[in-house]
Design a protein around this motif. Structure first.
Motif, mmCIF file in Angstrom:
data_model
loop_
_atom_site.group_PDB
_atom_site.id
_atom_site.type_symbol
_atom_site.label_atom_id
_atom_site.label_comp_id
_atom_site.label_asym_id
_atom_site.label_seq_id
_atom_site.Cartn_x
_atom_site.Cartn_y
_atom_site.Cartn_z
ATOM 1 N N ARG A 102 -31.077 -15.258 -24.539
ATOM 2 C CA ARG A 102 -30.287 -14.178 -24.963
ATOM 3 C C ARG A 102 -30.038 -13.050 -23.780
ATOM 4 O O ARG A 102 -30.471 -11.961 -24.448
ATOM 5 N N ALA A 103 -30.365 -13.351 -22.868
ATOM 6 C CA ALA A 103 -30.259 -12.581 -21.544
ATOM 7 C C ALA A 103 -31.494 -11.925 -21.322
ATOM 8 O O ALA A 103 -31.672 -10.933 -20.514
ATOM 9 N N LYS A 104 -32.572 -12.552 -21.956
ATOM 10 C CA LYS A 104 -34.024 -11.565 -21.773
ATOM 11 C C LYS A 104 -34.820 -12.265 -20.595
ATOM 12 O O LYS A 104 -35.595 -11.510 -20.112
ATOM 13 N N HIS A 105 -34.430 -13.601 -20.083
ATOM 14 C CA HIS A 105 -35.309 -14.021 -19.003
ATOM 15 C C HIS A 105 -34.523 -13.731 -17.802
ATOM 16 O O HIS A 105 -33.314 -13.682 -17.530
ATOM 17 N N LEU A 106 -35.362 -13.301 -16.802
ATOM 18 C CA LEU A 106 -34.795 -12.600 -15.535
ATOM 19 C C LEU A 106 -34.277 -13.815 -14.632
ATOM 20 O O LEU A 106 -33.656 -13.361 -13.457
ATOM 21 N N ALA A 107 -34.373 -14.940 -14.913
ATOM 22 C CA ALA A 107 -34.079 -16.070 -13.823
ATOM 23 C C ALA A 107 -32.248 -16.039 -13.997
ATOM 24 O O ALA A 107 -31.775 -16.606 -12.834
ATOM 25 N N TRP A 108 -31.825 -15.691 -15.099
ATOM 26 C CA TRP A 108 -30.286 -16.002 -15.193
ATOM 27 C C TRP A 108 -29.648 -15.304 -14.124
ATOM 28 O O TRP A 108 -28.673 -15.834 -13.295
ATOM 29 N N PRO A 109 -29.717 -14.022 -13.797
ATOM 30 C CA PRO A 109 -29.101 -13.274 -12.713
ATOM 31 C C PRO A 109 -29.226 -13.896 -11.206
ATOM 32 O O PRO A 109 -28.278 -13.991 -10.658
ATOM 33 N N VAL A 110 -30.366 -14.387 -11.203
ATOM 34 C CA VAL A 110 -30.678 -14.965 -9.910
ATOM 35 C C VAL A 110 -29.980 -16.466 -9.630
ATOM 36 O O VAL A 110 -29.522 -16.807 -8.715
ATOM 37 N N PHE A 111 -30.097 -17.137 -10.736
ATOM 38 C CA PHE A 111 -29.164 -18.422 -10.859
ATOM 39 C C PHE A 111 -27.616 -18.046 -10.485
ATOM 40 O O PHE A 111 -26.956 -18.899 -9.888
ATOM 41 N N LEU A 112 -27.117 -17.083 -10.896
ATOM 42 C CA LEU A 112 -25.744 -16.635 -10.804
ATOM 43 C C LEU A 112 -25.623 -16.229 -9.540
ATOM 44 O O LEU A 112 -24.311 -16.454 -9.017
#
Length: 125
Positions: A102-112
Motif C-alpha cells: 500500500r505504497a508504504k515500502h520504500l522499495a517500489w520507487p526504486v524499482f520504478l
C-alpha cells in the motif's frame, strides 16, 4: 533456435507459478496464522504484506529470466531486448511492491526508477 533454452524458459515460468501458488497455500498462509510475527509500524500487517510481496516478486524475477532465455534461444539477444525485459520485470516488481505494501515500502520507487531507466535504454538504443 536452441530447444534446451526454450525448455529452461518454460521451466522458469512453471517454477514461478508453482512457487507463488504453492508458497501462498502451504507456507505463507501457515506463517501468517502465527501470533508472534514482528509488529512493524505498529502491527503485523506490514510484516505480512512485505513477506507476501517479497515472496511473489521472486516469481516475477524468474519470469524475467525466462524472457532472457527466450531471447537467447532465438539468437536475438541484444542490448535493446535485454533492456526491455529488465524494464518490464522491474515495472512489474514496482507495481507488486506498491500494491502489496500500500505504497508504504520504500522499495517500489526504486524499482520504478530502475524500470524507467531500463525503458529509456530500450527505446534509445
Amino acid at each position: 533456435m536452441d530447444i534446451a533454452l526454450y525448455i529452461a524458459a518454460f521451466l522458469a515460468v512453471a517454477v514461478g507459478f508453482a512457487h507463488s501458488i504453492l508458497g501462498e497455500r502451504y507456507i505463507l498462509s501457515r506463517l501468517f496464522r502465527r501470533d508472534d510475527l514482528p509488529k512493524l509500524f505498529g502491527s503485523s500487517e506490514f510484516t505480512t504484506r512485505t513477506l507476501r510481496f517479497a515472496w511473489h516478486i521472486t516469481t516475477i524475477a524468474w519470469w524475467g529470466f525466462s524472457g532472457l532465455l527466450i531471447q537467447l534461444a532465438q539468437g536475438a539477444i541484444s542490448t535493446r531486448g535485454v533492456a526491455w525485459v529488465v524494464a518490464i520485470t522491474f515495472f512489474a516488481t514496482a507495481i507488486v511492491t506498491f500494491a502489496g505494501s500500500r505504497a508504504k515500502h520504500l522499495a517500489w520507487p526504486v524499482f520504478l526508477v530502475i524500470g524507467g531507466v531500463a525503458f529509456y535504454a530500450a527505446v534509445t538504443n
